[in-house]
Design an enzyme around this catalytic site. Structure first.
Site, PDB file in Angstrom:
ATOM      1  N   HIS A 288      -4.643   1.871   2.307  1.00 51.39           N
ATOM      2  CA  HIS A 288      -3.192   1.959   2.447  1.00 51.39           C
ATOM      3  C   HIS A 288      -2.643   0.574   2.761  1.00 51.39           C
ATOM      4  O   HIS A 288      -3.383  -0.425   2.735  1.00 51.39           O
ATOM      5  CB  HIS A 288      -2.806   2.980   3.525  1.00 51.39           C
ATOM      6  CG  HIS A 288      -3.508   2.774   4.839  1.00 51.39           C
ATOM      7  ND1 HIS A 288      -3.284   1.684   5.653  1.00 51.39           N
ATOM      8  CD2 HIS A 288      -4.459   3.518   5.486  1.00 51.39           C
ATOM      9  CE1 HIS A 288      -4.018   1.764   6.744  1.00 51.39           C
ATOM     10  NE2 HIS A 288      -4.758   2.853   6.658  1.00 51.39           N
ATOM     11  N   ALA A 289      -1.344   0.510   3.063  1.00 49.07           N
ATOM     12  CA  ALA A 289      -0.702  -0.784   3.275  1.00 49.07           C
ATOM     13  C   ALA A 289      -1.330  -1.570   4.418  1.00 49.07           C
ATOM     14  O   ALA A 289      -1.338  -2.805   4.403  1.00 49.07           O
ATOM     15  CB  ALA A 289       0.793  -0.584   3.534  1.00 49.07           C
ATOM     16  N   GLY A 290      -1.855  -0.874   5.418  1.00 47.53           N
ATOM     17  CA  GLY A 290      -2.526  -1.564   6.510  1.00 47.53           C
ATOM     18  C   GLY A 290      -3.753  -2.318   6.035  1.00 47.53           C
ATOM     19  O   GLY A 290      -3.966  -3.487   6.389  1.00 47.53           O
ATOM     20  N   HIS A 291      -4.578  -1.660   5.223  1.00 45.80           N
ATOM     21  CA  HIS A 291      -5.744  -2.337   4.649  1.00 45.80           C
ATOM     22  C   HIS A 291      -5.328  -3.514   3.779  1.00 45.80           C
ATOM     23  O   HIS A 291      -5.950  -4.574   3.809  1.00 45.80           O
ATOM     24  CB  HIS A 291      -6.564  -1.352   3.795  1.00 45.80           C
ATOM     25  CG  HIS A 291      -7.176  -0.224   4.564  1.00 45.80           C
ATOM     26  ND1 HIS A 291      -6.811   1.081   4.349  1.00 45.80           N
ATOM     27  CD2 HIS A 291      -8.121  -0.193   5.531  1.00 45.80           C
ATOM     28  CE1 HIS A 291      -7.508   1.874   5.144  1.00 45.80           C
ATOM     29  NE2 HIS A 291      -8.311   1.129   5.880  1.00 45.80           N
TER      30      HIS A 291
ATOM     31  N   GLY B 176      -7.966  -4.388  12.093  1.00 47.01           N
ATOM     32  CA  GLY B 176      -6.620  -4.111  12.576  1.00 47.01           C
ATOM     33  C   GLY B 176      -6.598  -3.828  14.064  1.00 47.01           C
ATOM     34  O   GLY B 176      -7.561  -3.300  14.634  1.00 47.01           O
TER      35      GLY B 176
ATOM     36  N   ASP C 237      -7.028   0.020  15.959  1.00 46.98           N
ATOM     37  CA  ASP C 237      -8.271   0.463  16.585  1.00 46.98           C
ATOM     38  C   ASP C 237      -8.651  -0.547  17.668  1.00 46.98           C
ATOM     39  O   ASP C 237      -9.633  -1.287  17.558  1.00 46.98           O
ATOM     40  CB  ASP C 237      -9.370   0.588  15.532  1.00 46.98           C
ATOM     41  CG  ASP C 237      -9.010   1.602  14.460  1.00 46.98           C
ATOM     42  OD1 ASP C 237      -8.934   2.790  14.791  1.00 46.98           O
ATOM     43  OD2 ASP C 237      -8.790   1.196  13.306  1.00 46.98           O
TER      44      ASP C 237
ATOM     45  N   MET D 169       0.075   2.977  10.308  1.00 46.08           N
ATOM     46  CA  MET D 169      -0.619   3.348   9.080  1.00 46.08           C
ATOM     47  C   MET D 169      -2.049   3.780   9.390  1.00 46.08           C
ATOM     48  O   MET D 169      -2.752   3.131  10.161  1.00 46.08           O
ATOM     49  CB  MET D 169      -0.659   2.170   8.121  1.00 46.08           C
ATOM     50  CG  MET D 169       0.684   1.806   7.523  1.00 46.08           C
ATOM     51  SD  MET D 169       1.079   2.913   6.155  1.00 46.08           S
ATOM     52  CE  MET D 169       2.565   2.121   5.530  1.00 46.08           C
TER      53      MET D 169
ATOM     54  N   SER E 284      -5.470   6.234   7.401  1.00 45.83           N
ATOM     55  CA  SER E 284      -5.924   7.091   6.304  1.00 45.83           C
ATOM     56  C   SER E 284      -5.730   8.564   6.640  1.00 45.83           C
ATOM     57  O   SER E 284      -5.603   9.401   5.745  1.00 45.83           O
ATOM     58  CB  SER E 284      -7.401   6.814   6.000  1.00 45.83           C
ATOM     59  OG  SER E 284      -7.584   5.475   5.602  1.00 45.83           O
TER      60      SER E 284
END
EC number: 6.3.2.1
Length: 518
Positions: free
Chosen positions: A34-37, A152, A155, A189, A191
């Site tokens: 997603h956009a975070g990745h 990120g 976590d 964001m 998954s």
């Protein structure tokens, strides 16, 4: 075109051929990108020659009643996203390829982080989770052998544990923390967000709103655990369908519970919305902000940073002087500039000090190294000609960046250099990128040398030196010169120092003070 490998042998073979003299950035994921990745990938691309994305749903980090079987697996879609993002390599091994065949989980060699870091927060409800994460991440580091790995901040417990693991085991990889990417509602964001209905997503936005409430009372002077947590839980209570698992205040690196914020605190929450477990966090820092000023040599960074610090009442941290001081010290000791092991020994023992002798910002802070005042000596042509070579050495940068970040922990710093916003202080509240043409920078440098009584170099020679240094700094293996994604660019050609300083101070007033005086 992105290359896809599913075996360790094939991946290693490819990287051994392609990565000679190249830097490798690793973005470990479990897929369902997603956009975070994608923000992690973008960060990796900015500072590495080769970007590897691993896609592996790790059985070791799932408990017996968790969502291993239903966790989304969308390799073809992920491959397309990686292709569009400019990823070079995808590593998508099977569990068997990673040594986790049927019934072998308990026999696999495990990496066991400190129990004190694993037992709290998510560790209470997910026993074995972080041991499984640490084991597979270590395997990925050994297989890919990256220079940097990107994780990120969502976590936060995982990030702190991996940073500790890399430090404790002296693993030759830099962990790069990256900011949380959020949906328009503020929801972090993840998954797992795809498990949420539209109505549940709306309710889940309360997680970030509650953290913002905690930040607001903190900025107003509330430093105690009781007061901050009460503000967070008060906002969470407005959504009765959100089932809170925990809401805690801990020290961000050790993860130890704290009763009051001394320098920084991590507020972390976990909650279930329907059947979906979500986590989020925010770091609260009781310090003045950091202003990071980047850009190429000769753009006026030192003068501007020094005077901005004076105007704002902050400390001026001349990081360039630190690299120059080590270069001078290497010369003084007669060490060859290609003898990295000897230079590593020197930098690991060197004591660099800054001494402010005048309130006048036009008078430079004195620079001392190992008891010698080198304020003027480090500005000579002899040092300038070798500082890029010395500063490109990994041992030098690792040691000095650590020192610089220790200054930053106290806050209230204006720092300048060539990787301050991208590498040293990526979370700086205000980032500035000063630029100037090669011709203008050469003219300024010639004037500086004339003032020092050194007139033995022509303007054309200086332009050639500056152009060469730009190429070296932008292509060096460690922390290349790049503009930080959220930096404000200011072209200093045909502008006075006072004009540039005024613009930065205005940005500080509108961007930084708004946050800290909310």
């Amino acid at each position: 075109m992105v290359r896809l490998f599913t075996t360790v042998v094939a991946l290693r073979c490819y990287l051994e051929l392609q990565s000679q003299g190249q830097t490798v950035g690793l973005v470990p994921t479990m897929g369902a990108l997603h956009a975070g990745h994608l923000s992690l990938i973008e960060r990796a691309k900015a500072t590495n020659d080769i970007v590897v994305v691993s896609i592996f749903v790790n059985p070791l980090q799932f408990g017996p009643n968790e969502d291993l079987q239903r966790y989304p697996r969308r390799l073809e879609r992920d491959r397309l996203l990686c292709e569009q993002a400019g990823v070079d390599v995808i590593f998508a091994p099977t569990p068997e390829e990673m040594g986790i065949g049927q019934g072998t989980e308990n026999s696999l060699t495990q990496v066991v982080p400190p129990e004190s870091m694993m037992s709290g927060l998510c560790g209470r409800s997910r026993p074995g989770h972080f041991q499984g994460v640490a084991t597979i991440v270590t395997k990925l580091f050994n297989v890919v052998q990256p220079d940097r790995a990107y994780f990120g901040r969502k976590d936060a417990q995982q990030l702190a544990i991996l940073q500790r693991m890399v430090g404790d085991l002296n693993l030759p990889v830099e962990i790069v923390p990256c900011e949380i990417v959020r949906e328009p509602s503020g929801l972090a964001m993840s998954s797992r967000n795809q498990y949420l209905s539209d109505e549940e997503k709306t309710r889940a936005a309360v997680l970030y709103r509650s953290l913002q409430k905690g930040q607001k009372v903190f900025l107003r002077g509330e430093l105690t655990r009781q007061g901050i947590i009460a503000a967070v839980q008060g906002e969470l209570s407005l959504e009765p369908d959100v089932n809170l698992e925990y809401c805690e205040l801990v020290e961000p690196t050790s993860l130890e519970p704290i009763e009051q914020i001394e320098s920084a605190g991590l507020v972390a929450i976990a909650a279930k919305i329907g059947n979906t477990r979500l986590i989020d966090n925010i770091i609260l820092k009781d310090r003045k902000p950091i202003v990071a000023i980047d850009g190429p040599a000769g753009a006026g960074k030192s003068t501007v940073a020094r005077r901005v610090a004076k105007r704002l009442g902050l400390m001026y941290l001349d990081t360039g002087a630190m690299y120059r001081a080590i270069t001078w010290l290497v010369q003084e000791k007669g060490i060859a500039f290609d003898d990295e092991s000897a230079i590593a020994e020197v930098v690991s023992r060197a004591k660099i000090e800054f001494i402010q002798t005048s309130e006048d910002p036009a008078i430079p802070t004195q620079v001392w190294v190992d008891g010698s005042n080198v304020t003027e000596a480090i500005r000579t042509q002899a040092v300038t000609g070798h500082v890029s070579q010395v500063s490109s050495l990994k041992s030098v940068r690792l040691h000095l960046v650590k020192q610089q970040q220790e200054f930053g922990e106290r806050g209230g710093v204006v720092a300048e250099g060539r990787d301050i916003g991208t590498h040293v202080f990526p979370d700086a509240e205000l980032k500035i990128f000063l630029t100037a043409s090669v011709g203008e920078r050469a003219r300024r440098r010639q004037q500086d040398l004339t003032n020092l009584g050194d007139e033995g170099i022509t303007l054309e020679q200086l332009e050639d030196q500056i152009a060469l240094r730009d190429r070296l700094d932008s292509t060096r293996k460690i922390s290349p010169l790049t503009k930080a994604e959220n930096a404000i660019e200011i072209d200093t050609d045909h502008r006075t120092i006072d004009e540039v300083i005024g613009e930065i101070v205005n940005y500080y007033a509108t961007i930084v003070r708004a946050k800290f005086e909310e």
